[in-house]
Motif scaffolding. Structure first.
Motif, PDB file in Angstrom:
ATOM      1  N   ALA A  10       1.918   1.768  -3.500  1.00 25.55           N
ATOM      2  CA  ALA A  10       0.817   2.316  -4.311  1.00 25.55           C
ATOM      3  C   ALA A  10       0.710   3.822  -4.132  1.00 25.55           C
ATOM      4  O   ALA A  10       0.443   4.549  -5.096  1.00 25.55           O
ATOM      5  N   VAL A  11       0.921   4.303  -2.913  1.00 19.47           N
ATOM      6  CA  VAL A  11       0.874   5.751  -2.672  1.00 19.47           C
ATOM      7  C   VAL A  11       2.009   6.433  -3.420  1.00 19.47           C
ATOM      8  O   VAL A  11       1.821   7.502  -4.016  1.00 19.47           O
ATOM      9  N   LEU A  36       3.487   5.363  -6.168  1.00 21.44           N
ATOM     10  CA  LEU A  36       3.287   5.279  -7.609  1.00 21.44           C
ATOM     11  C   LEU A  36       2.129   6.139  -8.112  1.00 21.44           C
ATOM     12  O   LEU A  36       2.255   6.820  -9.129  1.00 21.44           O
ATOM     13  N   TRP A  37       0.977   6.100  -7.416  1.00 22.55           N
ATOM     14  CA  TRP A  37      -0.219   6.765  -7.931  1.00 22.55           C
ATOM     15  C   TRP A  37      -0.631   8.011  -7.144  1.00 22.55           C
ATOM     16  O   TRP A  37      -1.558   8.698  -7.547  1.00 22.55           O
ATOM     17  N   GLY A  38      -0.007   8.274  -6.042  1.00 21.63           N
ATOM     18  CA  GLY A  38      -0.344   9.458  -5.260  1.00 21.63           C
ATOM     19  C   GLY A  38      -1.431   9.162  -4.238  1.00 21.63           C
ATOM     20  O   GLY A  38      -2.220   8.224  -4.387  1.00 21.63           O
ATOM     21  N   LYS A  77      -4.109  10.945  -3.358  1.00 25.55           N
ATOM     22  CA  LYS A  77      -5.495  11.237  -3.751  1.00 25.55           C
ATOM     23  C   LYS A  77      -6.137  10.075  -4.512  1.00 25.55           C
ATOM     24  O   LYS A  77      -7.319   9.811  -4.370  1.00 25.55           O
ATOM     25  N   ALA A  78      -5.346   9.372  -5.298  1.00 18.33           N
ATOM     26  CA  ALA A  78      -5.887   8.280  -6.110  1.00 18.33           C
ATOM     27  C   ALA A  78      -6.193   7.032  -5.293  1.00 18.33           C
ATOM     28  O   ALA A  78      -7.078   6.261  -5.648  1.00 18.33           O
ATOM     29  N   VAL A  79      -5.485   6.822  -4.188  1.00 17.74           N
ATOM     30  CA  VAL A  79      -5.641   5.571  -3.438  1.00 17.74           C
ATOM     31  C   VAL A  79      -6.066   5.806  -1.986  1.00 17.74           C
ATOM     32  O   VAL A  79      -5.860   4.932  -1.139  1.00 17.74           O
ATOM     33  N   SER A  82       0.831  -1.209   0.000  1.00 13.06           N
ATOM     34  CA  SER A  82       0.000   0.000   0.000  1.00 13.06           C
ATOM     35  C   SER A  82       0.865   1.258   0.000  1.00 13.06           C
ATOM     36  O   SER A  82       0.517   2.256  -0.637  1.00 13.06           O
TER      37      SER A  82
END
Length: 74
Positions: free
Chosen positions: A34-35, A37-39, A41-43, A31
């Motif tokens: 993921a933050v 890689l995608w930021g 706001k997205a996750v 997780s």
């Protein structure tokens, strides 16, 4: 000295949470990745769900390991 090493090894395993704890730590690391890689706001919502699940899994692992590793004294 050997008894001290065994005790420390057992306590470390309890703190980590055993196999369930390793899984929870891996889930938490995924997780965080993921933050990155995608930021955030997205996750944000999936991150809350994953973090809650990983804390619960880790807690169950700690409880399980502490009960399994407790020596039975007569």
């Amino acid at each position: 000295m050997n008894e001290l090493q065994n005790t420390l090894r057992r306590l470390l395993r309890v703190v980590i949470g055993g196999r369930w704890g390793v899984f929870a730590w891996s889930l938490s690391g995924a997780s965080a990745l993921a933050v990155i890689l995608w930021g955030l706001k997205a996750v944000a919502i999936p991150l809350l769900m994953i973090k809650t699940a990983s804390w619960g899994i880790w807690g169950l692992g700690v409880i399980r390991e502490s009960k399994l590793r407790t020596p039975i004294r007569p």
